[in-house]
Design a protein around this motif. Structure first.
Motif, PDB file in Angstrom:
ATOM      1  N   VAL A  44      -3.144   5.705  -4.736  1.00 24.11           N
ATOM      2  CA  VAL A  44      -3.484   4.130  -5.127  1.00 24.11           C
ATOM      3  C   VAL A  44      -4.363   3.764  -4.178  1.00 24.11           C
ATOM      4  CG1 VAL A  44      -2.468   1.942  -5.623  1.00 24.11           C
ATOM      5  CG2 VAL A  44      -1.287   4.021  -6.496  1.00 24.11           C
ATOM      6  N   SER A  45      -4.042   3.790  -2.758  1.00 20.84           N
ATOM      7  CA  SER A  45      -5.220   3.305  -1.798  1.00 20.84           C
ATOM      8  C   SER A  45      -6.203   4.077  -2.097  1.00 20.84           C
ATOM      9  CB  SER A  45      -4.520   3.685  -0.430  1.00 20.84           C
ATOM     10  OG  SER A  45      -3.448   2.891  -0.116  1.00 20.84           O
ATOM     11  N   ALA A  66      11.481   6.489  -6.252  1.00 20.02           N
ATOM     12  CA  ALA A  66      11.014   7.843  -5.942  1.00 20.02           C
ATOM     13  C   ALA A  66      11.567   7.913  -4.564  1.00 20.02           C
ATOM     14  CB  ALA A  66       9.738   7.912  -6.079  1.00 20.02           C
ATOM     15  N   ALA A  67      10.905   6.973  -3.575  1.00 27.21           N
ATOM     16  CA  ALA A  67      11.305   7.059  -2.164  1.00 27.21           C
ATOM     17  C   ALA A  67      12.738   7.121  -1.646  1.00 27.21           C
ATOM     18  CB  ALA A  67      10.472   5.780  -1.512  1.00 27.21           C
ATOM     19  N   ALA A  71       2.718   1.557  -3.044  1.00 29.24           N
ATOM     20  CA  ALA A  71       1.978   1.237  -4.210  1.00 29.24           C
ATOM     21  C   ALA A  71       2.087   1.971  -5.408  1.00 29.24           C
ATOM     22  CB  ALA A  71       0.453   1.071  -3.938  1.00 29.24           C
ATOM     23  N   GLY A  72       2.584   3.413  -5.190  1.00 27.38           N
ATOM     24  CA  GLY A  72       2.750   4.295  -6.171  1.00 27.38           C
ATOM     25  C   GLY A  72       4.209   4.590  -6.692  1.00 27.38           C
ATOM     26  N   ASP A  73       5.086   3.837  -6.028  1.00 28.98           N
ATOM     27  CA  ASP A  73       6.424   3.778  -6.340  1.00 28.98           C
ATOM     28  C   ASP A  73       6.880   2.730  -7.252  1.00 28.98           C
ATOM     29  OD1 ASP A  73       9.040   4.648  -6.212  1.00 28.98           O
ATOM     30  OD2 ASP A  73       9.059   5.353  -4.108  1.00 28.98           O
ATOM     31  N   GLU A  87       0.823   2.009 -15.405  1.00 29.60           N
ATOM     32  CA  GLU A  87       1.205   1.149 -14.334  1.00 29.60           C
ATOM     33  C   GLU A  87       0.452   1.374 -12.985  1.00 29.60           C
ATOM     34  OE1 GLU A  87       3.528  -1.296 -14.194  1.00 29.60           O
ATOM     35  OE2 GLU A  87       3.481  -1.401 -12.161  1.00 29.60           O
ATOM     36  N   LEU A  88       0.257   2.608 -12.692  1.00 35.64           N
ATOM     37  CA  LEU A  88      -0.753   2.906 -11.413  1.00 35.64           C
ATOM     38  C   LEU A  88      -2.335   2.597 -11.640  1.00 35.64           C
ATOM     39  CD1 LEU A  88       0.672   6.448 -10.731  1.00 35.64           C
ATOM     40  CD2 LEU A  88       1.060   4.352  -9.523  1.00 35.64           C
ATOM     41  N   GLU A 118       0.667  -1.236  -0.021  1.00 39.89           N
ATOM     42  CA  GLU A 118       0.086   0.248  -0.168  1.00 39.89           C
ATOM     43  C   GLU A 118       0.863   1.303  -0.094  1.00 39.89           C
ATOM     44  OE1 GLU A 118      -3.398  -0.159   2.640  1.00 39.89           O
ATOM     45  OE2 GLU A 118      -3.343  -2.345   2.954  1.00 39.89           O
ATOM     46  N   SER A 119       1.890   1.318   0.909  1.00 36.47           N
ATOM     47  CA  SER A 119       2.252   2.704   1.038  1.00 36.47           C
ATOM     48  C   SER A 119       3.266   3.000  -0.251  1.00 36.47           C
ATOM     49  CB  SER A 119       3.302   2.495   2.432  1.00 36.47           C
ATOM     50  OG  SER A 119       2.480   2.451   3.532  1.00 36.47           O
ATOM     51  N   GLN A 132       3.494   7.528 -15.170  1.00 32.74           N
ATOM     52  CA  GLN A 132       3.290   6.129 -14.839  1.00 32.74           C
ATOM     53  C   GLN A 132       1.823   5.644 -14.948  1.00 32.74           C
ATOM     54  OE1 GLN A 132       6.003   4.385 -12.158  1.00 32.74           O
ATOM     55  NE2 GLN A 132       7.596   6.094 -13.055  1.00 32.74           N
ATOM     56  N   VAL A 178      10.891  14.394  -4.602  1.00 33.24           N
ATOM     57  CA  VAL A 178      10.317  13.050  -5.118  1.00 33.24           C
ATOM     58  C   VAL A 178      10.128  11.991  -4.376  1.00 33.24           C
ATOM     59  CG1 VAL A 178      12.640  12.037  -5.797  1.00 33.24           C
ATOM     60  CG2 VAL A 178      10.806  11.477  -7.280  1.00 33.24           C
ATOM     61  N   GLU A 179      11.075  12.115  -3.336  1.00 27.52           N
ATOM     62  CA  GLU A 179      10.885  11.095  -2.219  1.00 27.52           C
ATOM     63  C   GLU A 179       9.395  11.284  -1.344  1.00 27.52           C
ATOM     64  OE1 GLU A 179      13.285  13.207  -2.523  1.00 27.52           O
ATOM     65  OE2 GLU A 179      15.202  11.988  -2.342  1.00 27.52           O
ATOM     66  N   GLY A 226      -3.029  -0.020 -13.428  1.00 32.11           N
ATOM     67  CA  GLY A 226      -2.995  -1.483 -12.973  1.00 32.11           C
ATOM     68  C   GLY A 226      -3.007  -1.786 -11.825  1.00 32.11           C
ATOM     69  N   ARG A 227      -2.257  -1.061 -10.941  1.00 30.96           N
ATOM     70  CA  ARG A 227      -2.236  -1.397  -9.418  1.00 30.96           C
ATOM     71  C   ARG A 227      -3.584  -0.917  -8.673  1.00 30.96           C
ATOM     72  NH1 ARG A 227       3.863   0.468  -7.939  1.00 30.96           N
ATOM     73  NH2 ARG A 227       4.847  -0.432  -9.648  1.00 30.96           N
ATOM     74  N   ARG A 246      -8.065   2.794  -5.079  1.00 33.46           N
ATOM     75  CA  ARG A 246      -8.851   1.158  -4.771  1.00 33.46           C
ATOM     76  C   ARG A 246     -10.058   1.624  -4.024  1.00 33.46           C
ATOM     77  NH1 ARG A 246      -3.030  -1.087  -2.567  1.00 33.46           N
ATOM     78  NH2 ARG A 246      -2.188  -1.792  -4.654  1.00 33.46           N
ATOM     79  N   LEU A 257       5.017  11.963 -12.211  1.00 32.93           N
ATOM     80  CA  LEU A 257       4.491  10.612 -11.887  1.00 32.93           C
ATOM     81  C   LEU A 257       3.436  10.168 -12.127  1.00 32.93           C
ATOM     82  CD1 LEU A 257       6.779  10.278  -8.594  1.00 32.93           C
ATOM     83  CD2 LEU A 257       7.691   9.315 -10.732  1.00 32.93           C
ATOM     84  N   ALA A 280       8.961  10.146   2.927  1.00 38.13           N
ATOM     85  CA  ALA A 280       8.889   8.820   2.145  1.00 38.13           C
ATOM     86  C   ALA A 280       8.608   7.631   3.107  1.00 38.13           C
ATOM     87  CB  ALA A 280      10.247   8.514   1.130  1.00 38.13           C
ATOM     88  N   LEU A 292       1.904   9.205  -3.748  1.00 37.62           N
ATOM     89  CA  LEU A 292       1.308   8.317  -4.682  1.00 37.62           C
ATOM     90  C   LEU A 292       0.800   7.007  -4.064  1.00 37.62           C
ATOM     91  CD1 LEU A 292       3.705   9.079  -7.372  1.00 37.62           C
ATOM     92  CD2 LEU A 292       1.369   9.258  -7.615  1.00 37.62           C
ATOM     93  N   GLY A 293       1.420   6.461  -3.000  1.00 38.29           N
ATOM     94  CA  GLY A 293       0.730   5.321  -2.299  1.00 38.29           C
ATOM     95  C   GLY A 293      -0.643   5.608  -1.859  1.00 38.29           C
ATOM     96  N   SER A 338       6.532   9.944  -3.213  1.00 36.42           N
ATOM     97  CA  SER A 338       6.240   8.427  -3.195  1.00 36.42           C
ATOM     98  C   SER A 338       5.081   8.131  -2.334  1.00 36.42           C
ATOM     99  CB  SER A 338       7.436   7.580  -2.932  1.00 36.42           C
ATOM    100  OG  SER A 338       7.334   6.313  -2.445  1.00 36.42           O
ATOM    101  N   HIS A 348      -0.023  -7.964 -12.050  1.00 33.53           N
ATOM    102  CA  HIS A 348      -0.299  -7.501 -13.636  1.00 33.53           C
ATOM    103  C   HIS A 348       0.940  -7.412 -14.098  1.00 33.53           C
ATOM    104  CE1 HIS A 348       0.805  -3.437 -12.801  1.00 33.53           C
ATOM    105  NE2 HIS A 348       0.693  -3.503 -11.587  1.00 33.53           N
TER     106      HIS A 348
END
Lengths: 439, 439
Positions: free
Chosen positions: B321-322, A296-297, A148-150, B31-32, A145-146, B28, B310-311, B34-35, B325, B24, B136, B317-318, B314, A339
């Protein structure tokens, strides 16, 4: 105002972790209900022998030998039996009845993970397994989860406490592997048959799980290259320390390219030299740590207890609260994402740097010959250290020790290099080959 | 087969973190998707000045100055403006429209968290804030979810990279605070006005957030005791190193009992002596780490980059994605739990051990007098070290340095002790009082 409705929890297994989970569920019922937004009702504990002695005193009436009936009435099933069967059949039954499942069963996940995840997805149930890797350390949820975007590049873990305990004693106390293992057995860190730990089987299971999760790709256990620590000598550890390294058994999962530049993943377990300044070098005793490199992280590390009944129970209870919250909210579970479906590459595709120790004839031209062999195989030398030659008793010729540090090279090139060195006339023997990680 | 439906993301702010999040998200996207099980469509970026220069080249047509209109059409709003207003009003607008909100705004969360969480809960939306503490490093989700079944006893964090960078240089390079700060400013680790960092305001905000989360209790920023590093001298750092410690600025959140034995929580930020063997002592440069002590899990540590565009992206972005979802699955968000509602105790209730350095008259009986003062206030001595007396030039009397390590004592007792020592005839001055943590 929160409305409480009970979530029915069935526990399979009452070993060191299971009995602690049961105790905490009972002792902290009110607190956990407050956090989950639902009461967590322990409806029963399935065991093989109801009368067996347990670590914890638990109400007799909770125990049953009929796991199948227990599962039928449960919203959440916690599987802490371990091993493949009957754990696998029971988990599949639980999932097919729509229950969420929590497991700490690394052997089962590493060998039958995709089948279990698919069964969960089909009914919209969820499989939680925070306890399966690195015990109490939250690593599954951060990866899932944390991050998931990296894009994760590499995961390097000290994921077996027994071997870390042994290697740490060899390093800090100068003990031999046999002595350190004996103490680990005495203290209960190693089992009577320590094969699963010291041969790296346990770490390989965790590597398969971590690689699958980190790279959104199903990585089977058979694809994990595995070497244990039985070949690690007291002398190697001592020489490593002098050279600024510490020997650790690492589970390494990487996103790499093969010879044709195509993206893939590789997972491996082996002893490695870790620079003393690296955060993994400071992981002592039976502690575990997972070091993650993400695009990224950057560098992250997760550190803590990798085993222990009550410690691992913490991870199970975290999953239990999550599952109960999900039960209150409703909706399908978070499917395991594979995936990306990258190719799983063999060890030969992996690149790393090496420390090669040779016992050579102490005569002019030896270094040139050795350097020539490395160059021939595309392995580039970064450092060379030659110890003063010694004469073996009266009869034998003088010999010297050559310690070569290489730049990054493919495993396949290294294997060919070591073959050639072994067969070279000036080389008496290849004393040791160790990978260097984290440099 | 996954069905993709787009989730509309509005970004507020395009500074160092925001511009990386936008980049990002665009780079991405596949990719994102897909996740997340859903496409993440960046519908716009609200900024004050559309034509300002950015770290990253982003499509001009995404920018707008009309944040309010942008929010209206969004499923998820990412707030990376910082500060209290207009961030707070915009977040409340987003939540009231039913959007999930992701923020990295520690100042806002520390001062107005409860109001924001309540607004989210009322509409069943969720507020994500992984980026608000320790950049991050995944720490919010592990505390909220992985450790949801455990009882956290203490959280000790190096949560400000600037001060850790400065203290690390003072320790490893022997630099003065001013010199190290100048270099931090040159390298961009410290801002032109470094007050928020070096006076501990930034760390105090993070302490309030961590304490609230760890103890299921709303801990307001004003209740966090705060001391910065400006009083830390080169001499203190050097003396600490010799005594086996390193000086770190720590944010410490604890479950403690007050004088009457009633449970409460306390949060504080101050420089502290950390034993060299403690995992936090190995956190160098601008890195952050959060050390967590939990009843069942034992000691855990989370390590990584605490800042950087960028860190930190990350972490955002996590959360994205959460949130996506969750958007696909539906159901209300996970409400912030403050059900424990423990009392927030003042610094005086905290117990810790101390290192007190005194400049004293070099004459017989001084140690007895000093020890008597400590005993009078219930502070028990663990170690004493007296350096050889020195004579101050020709005129003054001989003086000596007394370094006292104490057992655990209440802050209130310590304060009274230091007062009494300051007024004692044999004590020329109390040179330094430092708390010892993690011993």
């Amino acid at each position: 105002m929160i409305e409480y409705r009970n979530v029915r929890v069935a526990l399979l297994g009452a070993g060191s972790v299971g009995s602690q989970v049961a105790r905490l569920l009972l002792e902290q019922a009110a607190e956990l209900a407050g956090r989950a937004g639902a009461g967590l009702e322990l409806v029963g504990i399935a065991v093989r022998d109801v009368d067996a002695e347990r670590d914890v005193d638990l109400p007799k009436e909770l125990f049953t030998t009929d796991a199948e009936s227990l599962i039928l009435g449960a919203d959440i099933v916690v599987e802490l039996i371990g091993g493949i069967e009957p754990a696998k059949t029971l988990i599949l039954q639980a999932l097919s009845s729509g229950a969420d499942v929590i497991t700490g069963n690394k052997a089962l996940l590493a060998s039958h993970g995709p089948e279990l995840f698919e069964a969960a997805e089909q009914v919209g149930a969820q499989l939680y397994y925070e306890a399966a890797v690195a015990g109490a350390i939250p690593i599954i949820r951060p990866l899932r989860e944390s991050l998931a975007g990296d894009t994760i590049v590499r995961v390097m873990g000290i994921v077996n406490g027994t071997t870390n305990f042994i290697l740490d004693r060899m390093d800090t106390l100068g003990e031999s592997l046999d002595d350190a293992l004996a103490i680990a057995t005495d203290l209960g860190y190693a089992e009577a048959d320590p094969t699963a730990d010291i041969e790296g089987y346990d770490a390989a299971q965790k590597a398969a799980i971590l690689a699958s999760l980190a790279f959104h790709t199903s990585v089977p256990l058979v694809a994990v290259h595995r070497e244990g620590i039985t070949g690690v000598s007291h002398e190697q550890v001592e020489a490593a320390r002098k050279a600024g390294y510490v020997v650790k058994l690492l589970a390494i999962c990487e996103r790499i390219s093969d010879d044709d530049g195509k993206l893939g993943v590789a997972a491996r377990v082996h002893p490695a030299l870790v620079p003393l300044g690296h955060p993994l070098a400071a992981v002592h005793g039976a502690k575990n740590a997972v070091f993650v490199e993400a695009e990224a992280a950057g560098d992250l590390m997760f550190y803590g207890a990798g085993a222990g009944g009550v410690e691992t129970a913490s991870a199970v209870l975290g999953d239990l609260v999550s599952a109960a919250r999900r039960h209150v909210i409703g909706g399908p579970g978070l499917a395991e994402s594979n995936h990306a479906d990258l190719r799983v590459l063999p060890l030969g595709s992996v690149s790393t740097s090496y420390q090669i120790t040779l016992d050579v004839a102490d005569q002019p031209g030896v270094l040139a010959t050795v350097a020539g062999i490395l160059a021939q195989h595309g392995v580039s030398v970064e450092t060379v250290q030659q110890t003063a030659g010694v004469t073996r008793g009266d009869e034998g010729p003088a010999t010297a020790t050559l310690i070569i540090g290489t730049h990054r090279a493919r495993e396949s090139s290294l294997a060919a290099t070591v073959d050639a060195l072994t067969n070279a006339a000036v080389v008496n023997s290849v004393t040791s080959v160790l990978r260097i990680e984290g440099a």
